[in-house]
Design an enzyme around this catalytic site. Structure first.
Site, mmCIF file in Angstrom:
data_model
loop_
_atom_site.group_PDB
_atom_site.id
_atom_site.type_symbol
_atom_site.label_atom_id
_atom_site.label_comp_id
_atom_site.label_asym_id
_atom_site.label_seq_id
_atom_site.Cartn_x
_atom_site.Cartn_y
_atom_site.Cartn_z
ATOM 1 C CG ASP A 91 24.895 -35.262 21.260
ATOM 2 O OD1 ASP A 91 24.017 -34.406 21.028
ATOM 3 O OD2 ASP A 91 24.930 -36.361 20.686
ATOM 4 C CD GLN A 148 18.829 -37.309 15.413
ATOM 5 O OE1 GLN A 148 17.825 -36.607 15.301
ATOM 6 N NE2 GLN A 148 19.250 -37.761 16.577
ATOM 7 C CB SER A 151 20.557 -32.473 11.286
ATOM 8 O OG SER A 151 19.946 -33.666 11.747
ATOM 9 N NE ARG A 163 14.646 -33.947 19.914
ATOM 10 C CZ ARG A 163 15.721 -34.714 19.876
ATOM 11 N NH1 ARG A 163 15.709 -35.888 20.492
ATOM 12 N NH2 ARG A 163 16.792 -34.326 19.230
HETATM 13 C C1 S3P Z 1 22.740 -38.010 16.322
HETATM 14 C C2 S3P Z 1 22.865 -36.772 15.763
HETATM 15 C C3 S3P Z 1 22.765 -35.524 16.519
HETATM 16 C C4 S3P Z 1 22.978 -35.768 18.010
HETATM 17 C C5 S3P Z 1 22.170 -36.926 18.505
HETATM 18 C C6 S3P Z 1 22.550 -38.199 17.761
HETATM 19 C C7 S3P Z 1 22.829 -39.194 15.440
HETATM 20 O O1 S3P Z 1 21.479 -34.969 16.353
HETATM 21 O O2 S3P Z 1 22.675 -34.612 18.741
HETATM 22 O O3 S3P Z 1 22.384 -37.127 19.887
HETATM 23 O O4 S3P Z 1 22.965 -40.322 15.947
HETATM 24 O O5 S3P Z 1 22.774 -39.021 14.218
HETATM 25 P P1 S3P Z 1 21.112 -34.037 15.077
HETATM 26 O O6 S3P Z 1 21.252 -34.846 13.867
HETATM 27 O O7 S3P Z 1 19.699 -33.600 15.318
HETATM 28 O O8 S3P Z 1 22.078 -32.897 15.123
#
Ligand code: S3P
Length: 442
Positions: free
Chosen positions: A329, A182, A180, A135
Site C-alpha cells: 500500500d 484478503q 494476498s 476488482r
Molecule cells: C488488505 C490487504 C491488501 C492491501 C489492502 C488491505 C487487508 O490487499 O493492499 O489495502 O486488509 O487484508 P491484498 O490482500 O489484495 O493484497
C-alpha cells in the site's frame, strides 16, 4: 469543489498520531460480530471503508453502537478516537440480509465477508462502487467453492456483484496463487465454519493481522513459515481490542518529512507489524534517517513512535517481488520518494498494484510525469530516475485515496502550486489527512 491547491513547503514539523489501522479495524469488527457476547473496540478507524464493514454487519443483524472517547481499562493507552461496542451474534447468529450489501470502495469488506457468508446458510449479494466492481473476485470464489459454498459473480464469476448461498463447509488445503491477506483471511474466516483444519500456503508472507487477532477471540491458528492452519467449529467469545495507528497512513508523512528539508516529525502510536513495514527497510536502504522507539505490544500487535528527519540525500534502490507484499500500500508514496533519490529506482513484481482501488502503476506514472518526473512503466512495475525537480500543475486522484495523498506530498515538494482533483477519496482511510498536513507544514 473536490480539489485542493497545495504549495511547496519549507519544512514539516511537529507531533501527531495517525488515524487507526484500517486493516485491523475491519478485522476487529468482523471477529466481534461473529463472537458470542460483548466486544469493545477501542480506537477504531471511523472512515468510509470501515463504515462499509460496520454497515454490512448491521445488515446481517448485529447490534453495533459507537461510543466516543472513553478511557480504556488497559493502562497507559491514549484516549482513543472512537470506540465501538458490538454485541456479537456468534458464528451462526447472523440473519439473511433484506437487501444487497454495499461494500462501497472496500475490497477488504467484500473479500473477507465472502468467507463469512460462505458458511452461513442464507442468500446474500455483495456489491460495491464502480472501482470495486472492476476488482478481481475469482481469487476468493475459487477456494470458497472448493470448500463447498455456492457462489456466482458477474463476468463469468470474476467481478462483483457476488451472490452467495452458504453451505456446510469442508476444510481445504489451498496454495494461494498471489500473496494476498484478503484472500488468506477470507479462507481463514470460512475455515471457522468447516469441520477440521483448513490450511493455507502463501507464496510470500502477507499481512498477518487476522492470525494475530484470532486467539484473542478464543479460536486457534497454527503458523509454520508460509503455512497457516485454522481449526473450525470453535465458538468465538467477545473481548476488548485496541487498534494501533495505521503505518500506511503514517507513511505519507514519513516520506513528506524525508523529502522536505529542515523537517523533524514524530508520529506516535504507529503499528509496526513487520508484514507492513517493508517501507522502513527500503527507506533506510535509500539512506533515510528514521528512528523507531518506545516499542510496546497492544492487542497482539507491535506499536511504536517514529521520528523522521529531512535533508538526507536519498539514493535509488531496487524493490523485488518478495519485498512487494510488505509495502504494497506504500507503492504510491514510495514513487514520490524515488523522484528525489539519486539514480534509477526500479520496482518489479508488483503487478497486483494494477488491480487496487485504481491501477496504481499507471496512476502514479501518469500523474508524476505531469509534474516532470522521468518514469518508465512496465507491466509489473516501473522505474523512476531521480532526482529531478517536480513542478506544480493539475493532477488527479482517480478517486483512489492513496493516489490523492501521495500526490499531495509530491505537491509539497513541487515548485509553485499543485492542484489535486478528487481529494474526497482520502476519507476512505484517512479523514483529517489534509488538516494534519497543514498543521505540520511551514
Ligand atoms: C488488505 C490487504 C491488501 C492491501 C489492502 C488491505 C487487508 O490487499 O493492499 O489495502 O486488509 O487484508 P491484498 O490482500 O489484495 O493484497
Amino acid at each position: 469543489m473536490d480539489r485542493i491547491e497545495i504549495s511547496k513547503a519549507g519544512s514539516f514539523k511537529g507531533k501527531f498520531s495517525p488515524t487507526p489501522d484500517k486493516s485491523i479495524s475491519h478485522r476487529a469488527v468482523i471477529f466481534s460480530s461473529l463472537s458470542k457476547g460483548k466486544s469493545i473496540i477501542r480506537n477504531l478507524l471511523i472512515a468510509e471503508d470501515v463504515i462499509s464493514t460496520i454497515n454490512a454487519f448491521r445488515a446481517l443483524g448485529v447490534d453495533i453502537s459507537e461510543v466516543r472517547s472513553q478511557r480504556s481499562e488497559i493502562p497507559d493507552l491514549p484516549t482513543p478516537n472512537s470506540e465501538l461496542i458490538i454485541n456479537g451474534k456468534g458464528l451462526y447468529g447472523l440473519k439473511e440480509p433484506f437487501d444487497v450489501i454495499d461494500c462501497g470502495n472496500s475490497g477488504t469488506t467484500m473479500r473477507l465477508l465472502s468467507g463469512v457468508l460462505s458458511g452461513n446458510s442464507f442468500f446474500s449479494v455483495l456489491t460495491g462502487d464502480e472501482s470495486l466492481r472492476k476488482r478481481p473476485m475469482g481469487r476468493v470464489i475459487t477456494p470458497l467453492r472448493q470448500m463447498g459454498a455456492d457462489i456466482v459473480a458477474r463476468g463469468e464469476d470474476k467481478y462483483p456483484p457476488i451472490a452467495i448461498k452458504g453451505k456446510k463447509l469442508k476444510p481445504i488445503k489451498y496454495t494461494l496463487p498471489v500473496a494476498s491477506a484478503q484472500v488468506k483471511s477470507a479462507i481463514l474466516l470460512a475455515g471457522l465454519y468447516a469441520d477440521g483444519d483448513t490450511e493455507i500456503i502463501e507464496p510470500v508472507k502477507s499481512r498477518d493481522h487476522t492470525e494475530r487477532m484470532i486467539p484473542a477471540f478464543g479460536a486457534e491458528t497454527k503458523i509454520d513459515g508460509l503455512c497457516v492452519r485454522i481449526r473450525g467449529g470453535i465458538e468465538l467469545k467477545g473481548t476488548e481490542v485496541y487498534i494501533p495507528g495505521d503505518f500506511s497512513s503514517a507513511a505519507f508523512f514519513i516520506i513528506g518529512a524525508l523529502l522536505i528539508k529542515n523537517s523533524d516529525i514524530t508520529i506516535e502510536g504507529v503499528g509496526i507489524n513487520p508484514t507492513r513495514t517493508g517501507l522502513i527497510n527500503t527507506l533506510k536502504e535509500m539512506g533515510a534517517d528514521i528512528e523507531i522507539y518506545n516499542i510496546k505490544n497492544l492487542s497482539g500487535e507491535p506499536v511504536a513512535d517514529i521520528r523522521c528527519k529531512g535533508g538526507v540525500e536519498l539514493k535509488a534502490i531496487n524493490v523485488t517481488k518478495e519485498q512487494v507484499p510488505a509495502l504494497i500500500d506504500e507503492f504510491p508514496i514510495l514513487c514520490v520518494a524515488a523522484t528525489q533519490a539519486t539514480g534509477t529506482t526500479t520496482i518489479r513484481g508488483a503487478e497486483e498494484l494494477r488491480v487496487k482501488e485504481s491501477d496504481r502503476i499507471k496512476s502514479m506514472a501518469t500523474e508524476l510525469r505531469k509534474m516532470g518526473a522521468e518514469i518508465e512503466e512496465f507491466e509489473d512495475g516501473l522505474s523512476i530516475t531521480g532526482k529531478g525537480r517536480l513542478k506544480g500543475t493539475v493532477v488527479e486522484s482517480y478517486k483512489d485515496h492513496r493516489i490523492a495523498m501521495a500526490m499531495s506530498i509530491a505537491a509539497l515538494i513541487g515548485e509553485g502550486t499543485t492542484t489535486i482533483d478528487g481529494i474526497s477519496s482520502v476519507n476512505i482511510s484517512f479523514p483529517g489527512f489534509f488538516d494534519i498536513s497543514k498543521r505540520l507544514t511551514a
